[in-house]
Design a protein around this motif. Structure first.
Motif, PDB file in Angstrom:
ATOM      1  N   PHE A 176      42.367  36.887  40.128  1.00 56.45           N
ATOM      2  CA  PHE A 176      41.272  37.268  39.226  1.00 56.45           C
ATOM      3  C   PHE A 176      41.712  38.240  38.142  1.00 56.45           C
ATOM      4  CE2 PHE A 176      39.307  36.068  43.267  1.00 56.45           C
ATOM      5  CZ  PHE A 176      38.405  35.107  42.831  1.00 56.45           C
ATOM      6  N   SER A 177      42.989  38.276  37.835  1.00 51.42           N
ATOM      7  CA  SER A 177      43.498  39.236  36.852  1.00 51.42           C
ATOM      8  C   SER A 177      42.890  39.022  35.472  1.00 51.42           C
ATOM      9  CB  SER A 177      45.025  39.152  36.765  1.00 51.42           C
ATOM     10  OG  SER A 177      45.426  37.854  36.365  1.00 51.42           O
ATOM     11  N   GLY A 178      42.550  37.771  35.131  1.00 50.97           N
ATOM     12  CA  GLY A 178      41.953  37.501  33.826  1.00 50.97           C
ATOM     13  C   GLY A 178      40.463  37.760  33.770  1.00 50.97           C
ATOM     14  N   GLY A 179      39.820  37.847  34.927  1.00 47.76           N
ATOM     15  CA  GLY A 179      38.388  38.149  34.970  1.00 47.76           C
ATOM     16  C   GLY A 179      37.470  36.997  34.650  1.00 47.76           C
ATOM     17  N   ASP A 180      38.025  35.798  34.379  1.00 42.91           N
ATOM     18  CA  ASP A 180      37.205  34.638  34.006  1.00 42.91           C
ATOM     19  C   ASP A 180      37.035  33.737  35.225  1.00 42.91           C
ATOM     20  OD1 ASP A 180      35.960  32.458  32.922  1.00 42.91           O
ATOM     21  OD2 ASP A 180      37.435  32.112  31.326  1.00 42.91           O
ATOM     22  N   LEU A 181      35.842  33.737  35.804  1.00 44.69           N
ATOM     23  CA  LEU A 181      35.607  32.958  37.019  1.00 44.69           C
ATOM     24  C   LEU A 181      35.645  31.456  36.762  1.00 44.69           C
ATOM     25  CD1 LEU A 181      32.734  35.003  38.712  1.00 44.69           C
ATOM     26  CD2 LEU A 181      35.203  35.224  39.000  1.00 44.69           C
ATOM     27  N   SER A 182      35.423  31.037  35.514  1.00 44.47           N
ATOM     28  CA  SER A 182      35.384  29.601  35.223  1.00 44.47           C
ATOM     29  C   SER A 182      36.753  28.950  35.379  1.00 44.47           C
ATOM     30  CB  SER A 182      34.853  29.367  33.802  1.00 44.47           C
ATOM     31  OG  SER A 182      35.754  29.859  32.827  1.00 44.47           O
ATOM     32  N   VAL A 183      37.818  29.747  35.339  1.00 38.77           N
ATOM     33  CA  VAL A 183      39.157  29.169  35.460  1.00 38.77           C
ATOM     34  C   VAL A 183      39.874  29.626  36.727  1.00 38.77           C
ATOM     35  CG1 VAL A 183      39.414  28.936  32.966  1.00 38.77           C
ATOM     36  CG2 VAL A 183      40.192  31.036  34.085  1.00 38.77           C
ATOM     37  N   ALA A 184      39.192  30.393  37.572  1.00 35.58           N
ATOM     38  CA  ALA A 184      39.816  30.874  38.807  1.00 35.58           C
ATOM     39  C   ALA A 184      39.864  29.747  39.833  1.00 35.58           C
ATOM     40  CB  ALA A 184      39.038  32.057  39.361  1.00 35.58           C
ATOM     41  N   PRO A 185      41.048  29.349  40.293  1.00 33.94           N
ATOM     42  CA  PRO A 185      41.152  28.253  41.258  1.00 33.94           C
ATOM     43  C   PRO A 185      40.827  28.709  42.677  1.00 33.94           C
ATOM     44  CG  PRO A 185      43.320  29.125  40.781  1.00 33.94           C
ATOM     45  CD  PRO A 185      42.362  29.878  39.904  1.00 33.94           C
ATOM     46  N   GLY A 186      40.662  27.735  43.555  1.00 34.82           N
ATOM     47  CA  GLY A 186      40.518  28.025  44.973  1.00 34.82           C
ATOM     48  C   GLY A 186      39.110  28.152  45.493  1.00 34.82           C
TER      49      GLY A 186
END
Length: 225
Positions: A176-186
């Motif tokens: 989650f380093s980028g803070g964008d949940l739309s691209v967080a996998p898993g």
């Protein structure tokens, strides 16, 4: 020798933390682990000749204040002291109440902060840790346990739980380093509405912390009251 170790450690930890994952951080943490007992016994005056003003720009020195701070940290009887020190240096306040870690600061996006805190504190609590990170206008909550490697996240204004599987070498911080949940996998399954109760992964962490689900919801949403 103890005081000299404190001065050398002060120089080594500049631009590093004891809890990070960079090569410099890992080296500093290993050295800290091996020398912490010595540093806790140190008297700064015994190494006064090693602490002097710089005579060149950008020179690396070990000032009195930093050596004293490091000695005080070594004397702390708190397994979370290094994490709290890291967050304090970042300008964030940290407190724990009834098993919930609360991180407060001026960060714009609380998602990376909550994930970072969950990873750091989770090293001491493998069965689960609860974290709420709050800035002036936003907050986020995460529950993290490894094993199993599941992170449950609540990111208002959306009132749904999102569950993620995070297997090594990935970590909550890296995921989650980028803070964008739309691209967080898993992500595991569909988001779960708050009214449906806690997802299984969250239920296990709450049981470990001894915090009932209604009490958690009440704590979290006092910020919105």
């Amino acid at each position: 020798m103890d005081a000299t170790a404190a001065v050398v450690m002060t120089l080594l930890v500049q631009d590093a933390t004891f809890t990070g994952g960079s090569e410099h951080d890992v080296l500093a943490a290993r050295s800290w682990h091996n020398s912490k007992a010595m540093i806790a016994r140190a008297e700064p005056t015994e190494a006064e000749d090693l602490m002097f003003p710089p005579d060149q720009a950008l020179a690396r020195i070990a000032p009195w204040s930093e050596v004293g701070r490091l000695i005080a940290l070594a004397q702390e009887d708190n397994p979370h002291a290094e994490v709290i020190e890291e967050f304090t240096a970042a300008g964030w306040s940290t407190m724990n109440e009834d098993g919930l870690w609360e991180i407060t600061g001026s960060f714009g996006n609380p998602v990376p902060v909550a994930a970072r805190a969950a990873e750091r504190f989770g090293r001491h609590h493998p069965n689960g840790v609860l974290v709420q990170a709050s800035s002036e206008n936003r907050w986020v909550f995460v529950a993290w346990a490894a094993p199993p490697p599941h992170l449950v996240l609540l990111n208002p204004p959306a009132r749904v739980w999102r569950t993620y599987e995070i297997r090594p070498p990935a970590t909550p911080e890296s995921r989650f380093s980028g803070g964008d949940l739309s691209v967080a996998p898993g992500r595991v399954g569909a988001p779960t509405p708050l009214a449906a109760g806690p997802p299984d992964a969250l239920k296990k962490v709450l049981a470990e912390a001894g915090l009932p689900y209604p009490a958690l919801i009440g704590r979290l949403f006092t910020l919105d009251a």
